[in-house]
Design a protein around this motif. Structure first.
Motif, short mmCIF file in Angstrom:
data_model
loop_
_atom_site.label_atom_id
_atom_site.label_comp_id
_atom_site.label_asym_id
_atom_site.label_seq_id
_atom_site.Cartn_x
_atom_site.Cartn_y
_atom_site.Cartn_z
N GLY A 155 0.77 -1.34 -0.13
CA GLY A 155 0.14 -0.05 0.16
C GLY A 155 0.81 1.30 -0.03
N GLU A 156 0.59 1.98 0.89
CA GLU A 156 1.25 3.58 1.09
C GLU A 156 2.62 3.35 1.25
OE1 GLU A 156 0.31 7.29 3.84
OE2 GLU A 156 -1.53 6.21 2.92
N ASP A 157 2.98 2.43 2.16
CA ASP A 157 4.24 2.35 2.32
C ASP A 157 5.30 2.05 1.07
OD1 ASP A 157 3.81 2.72 5.11
OD2 ASP A 157 4.00 0.67 5.56
N ARG A 158 4.34 1.16 0.33
CA ARG A 158 5.37 0.71 -0.92
C ARG A 158 5.43 1.89 -1.90
NH1 ARG A 158 3.65 -4.28 -4.56
NH2 ARG A 158 4.50 -5.13 -2.61
N GLN A 159 4.32 2.84 -1.96
CA GLN A 159 4.38 3.96 -2.53
C GLN A 159 5.50 4.97 -2.36
OE1 GLN A 159 3.18 3.84 -5.59
NE2 GLN A 159 4.35 5.96 -6.37
N GLU A 160 5.47 5.04 -1.07
CA GLU A 160 6.53 6.09 -0.39
C GLU A 160 8.04 5.78 -0.71
OE1 GLU A 160 6.29 7.53 3.59
OE2 GLU A 160 3.94 7.50 3.53
N TYR A 161 8.22 4.33 -0.44
CA TYR A 161 9.59 3.84 -0.74
C TYR A 161 9.89 3.99 -2.24
CZ TYR A 161 13.13 0.29 -0.20
OH TYR A 161 14.44 -0.31 -0.39
N ILE A 162 9.26 3.72 -3.29
CA ILE A 162 9.15 3.77 -4.65
C ILE A 162 9.71 5.27 -4.92
CG2 ILE A 162 8.24 3.74 -7.00
CD1 ILE A 162 6.52 1.50 -5.89
N GLU A 163 8.75 6.27 -4.32
CA GLU A 163 9.18 7.71 -4.77
C GLU A 163 10.63 7.97 -4.21
OE1 GLU A 163 7.46 9.80 -6.73
OE2 GLU A 163 6.29 7.99 -7.13
N SER A 164 10.83 7.54 -2.91
CA SER A 164 12.15 7.46 -2.32
C SER A 164 13.23 7.17 -2.99
CB SER A 164 12.12 7.02 -0.92
OG SER A 164 13.53 7.07 -0.32
N ILE A 165 13.06 5.93 -3.55
CA ILE A 165 14.00 5.24 -4.58
C ILE A 165 14.42 6.28 -5.78
CG2 ILE A 165 14.51 3.27 -6.14
CD1 ILE A 165 12.98 1.50 -4.11
N LYS A 166 13.27 6.80 -6.52
CA LYS A 166 13.34 7.55 -7.74
C LYS A 166 14.04 8.71 -7.37
CE LYS A 166 9.11 8.31 -9.21
NZ LYS A 166 7.90 8.45 -9.61
N GLU A 167 13.62 9.31 -6.35
CA GLU A 167 14.52 10.56 -6.15
C GLU A 167 15.97 10.45 -5.97
OE1 GLU A 167 13.30 13.69 -6.15
OE2 GLU A 167 11.35 12.91 -6.98
N THR A 168 16.15 9.42 -4.96
CA THR A 168 17.51 9.01 -4.57
C THR A 168 18.18 8.69 -6.07
OG1 THR A 168 16.86 8.18 -2.43
CG2 THR A 168 18.99 7.52 -3.28
N LEU A 169 17.85 7.63 -6.67
CA LEU A 169 18.39 7.30 -8.01
C LEU A 169 18.76 8.55 -8.94
CD1 LEU A 169 16.72 3.95 -8.67
CD2 LEU A 169 19.08 4.42 -7.92
N GLY A 170 17.69 9.18 -9.03
CA GLY A 170 17.59 10.47 -9.85
C GLY A 170 18.70 11.45 -9.63
N ALA A 171 18.61 11.81 -8.43
CA ALA A 171 19.78 12.60 -7.89
C ALA A 171 21.30 12.00 -8.03
CB ALA A 171 19.46 12.81 -6.29
N ALA A 172 21.37 10.57 -7.63
CA ALA A 172 22.75 9.99 -7.74
C ALA A 172 23.31 10.04 -9.13
CB ALA A 172 22.48 8.62 -7.17
N PHE A 173 22.48 9.73 -10.19
CA PHE A 173 22.97 9.61 -11.29
C PHE A 173 23.04 10.89 -12.02
CE2 PHE A 173 21.82 5.15 -10.94
CZ PHE A 173 22.97 4.64 -11.30
N ALA A 174 22.18 12.00 -11.60
CA ALA A 174 22.36 13.24 -12.32
C ALA A 174 23.82 13.99 -11.97
CB ALA A 174 21.30 14.39 -11.66
N PHE A 175 24.18 13.35 -10.70
CA PHE A 175 25.85 13.92 -9.97
C PHE A 175 26.69 13.08 -10.76
CE2 PHE A 175 28.85 13.34 -6.94
CZ PHE A 175 29.31 14.62 -6.72
N ILE A 176 26.41 11.68 -10.75
CA ILE A 176 27.50 10.91 -11.12
C ILE A 176 27.82 11.19 -12.70
CG2 ILE A 176 28.06 8.39 -11.98
CD1 ILE A 176 26.59 7.70 -9.59
N TRP A 177 26.78 11.34 -13.54
CA TRP A 177 26.84 11.67 -14.98
C TRP A 177 27.24 13.10 -15.28
CZ3 TRP A 177 22.05 8.17 -16.06
CH2 TRP A 177 22.40 6.76 -16.31
#
Length: 74
Positions: A31-53
């Protein structure tokens, strides 16, 4: 959950785009925990790869939840 992450680079100055694919397990959440986790993953991955690349915008296309999203530092 499968993530496809890429940036377009800037071919006008010879910078090619980058691409990676990542898998993560979210089955242990519901449920809601999964959606929050997914959003957190997206934000973290996006920021990390924007910085790396360091090529501007990073995009994500999730196969299970088809939605495109961009992270841009500019």
């Amino acid at each position: 959950m499968h993530f496809q992450i890429w940036d377009n680079g800037d071919e006008s100055v010879g910078i090619h785009g980058n691409r990676t694919e990542l898998d993560t397990d979210v089955a242990f959440l519901d449920g809601e925990d999964r959606q929050e986790y997914i959003e957190s993953i997206k934000e973290t991955l996006g920021a990390a790869f924007a910085f790396i690349w360091d090529n501007g915008c990073v995009h994500d296309l999730r196969q299970r939840y088809p939605m495109r999203r961009k992270w841009c530092e500019r």
